[in-house]
Write a protein that holds these residues in place. Structure first.
Motif: not given
Length: 293
Positions: A59-64
């Motif tokens: 999920i954190s990949d979506l805010c990079v």
């Protein structure tokens, strides 16, 4: 305690506290809508712009990467705000449940513990904002620390709430107007899945390269279970999921017609409710279902 920026007012005719126009169920639905929209849109942008794999990104990949990064950060600041607001509402909701069940809050540590753990969710939500702003490409250590703290605090919060709700439900099957045993079983299942996903995530994190996809599955599952917890307060007994857990038809959603402000100062409510539910006399307390619109 509770939501101090919302107010309640009394009416001379009924002498029962009446709420403002901001409903508890609206807060829950706004939370779920914003979170679903943000995650879905960011995922679509992430895949469409080839910023990473379509199958099981973290999920954190979506805010990079931009532009999904900007949407993700803005969306999850709103999500964190709603999550904190919901936890405070549930805290007071739990205290009201104890009163409606005829249980003394003075003789049990659970209401106080649940009240204090609700504030832990505020810390968890601050961590959610932190891990959103400091993404993994900026500083993975800080990002991961925020994530671990958030998941751990929610784990504590869920367990305490389940113990507290069990005490209320087990007090008398007919005394709890707003939480049925079916609803409790659903919440128990949600928390069980959450615990399993967080534990497996922790175990697999020791070998990130080998278990990356499964770690992502566990992360998505844990986040969906947090969403599901909030969702359980917004569905009636007629919902197919509630019927699956043995709910009887005709019971409204636990926050249906309720307002966050009703439960902000439960101990200060002195009027006897004119709308008793299932014949249970709640001395000095008006059930939330009395405010159905």
């Amino acid at each position: 305690g509770g939501i101090s920026f919302l107010s309640a007012m009394s009416t001379p005719s009924s002498n029962v506290l009446m709420p403002t126009n901001i409903s508890g169920i609206t807060v829950v639905r706004v939370l779920l809508t914003v979170q679903t929209f943000t995650m879905a849109t960011c995922y679509i942008l992430f895949v469409a712009l080839h910023h990473g794999p379509a199958f099981m990104p973290m999920i954190s990949d979506l805010c990079v990467h931009m532009p999904e990064q900007a949407l993700f950060q803005a969306g999850f600041i709103g999500v964190a705000t709603c999550m904190a607001l919901c936890s405070l509402a549930y805290k007071d909701y739990l205290l009201l449940q104890f009163k409606l069940a005829g249980l003394s809050t003075a003789n049990s540590k659970l209401p106080s513990l649940a009240r204090n753990t609700a504030y832990l969710v505020a810390v968890a939500c601050a961590c959610l904002v932190g891990l959103t702003v400091v993404n993994e490409s900026i500083n993975n250590t800080i990002h991961s620390t925020f994530a671990v703290i958030m998941f751990a605090l929610y784990l504590i919060y869920f367990i305490v709430c389940l113990f507290a709700f069990r005490e209320v439900v087990d007090a008398d099957g007919n005394s709890v107007q707003l939480m049925t045993k079916a609803s409790y079983r659903l919440k128990l299942t949600v928390v069980g899945v959450y615990i399993a996903s967080v534990v497996i995530l922790g175990i697999l994190s020791g070998n990130w390269g080998k278990h990356h996809n499964w770690i992502a599955v566990c992360e998505w599952t844990a986040v969906f279970m947090i969403m599901a917890w909030n969702w359980t307060f917004s569905i009636s007994s007629d919902h197919p999921v509630m019927r699956l857990f043995g709910a009887e038809s005709g019971t409204p959603a636990e926050f249906a017609g309720s307002f966050v402000s009703i439960v902000q100062d439960v101990d200060q409510i002195t009027a006897r409710s004119a709308a008793l539910v299932k014949g249970f006399e709640a001395e000095g307390f008006a059930p939330l279902s009395a405010y159905r619109v």
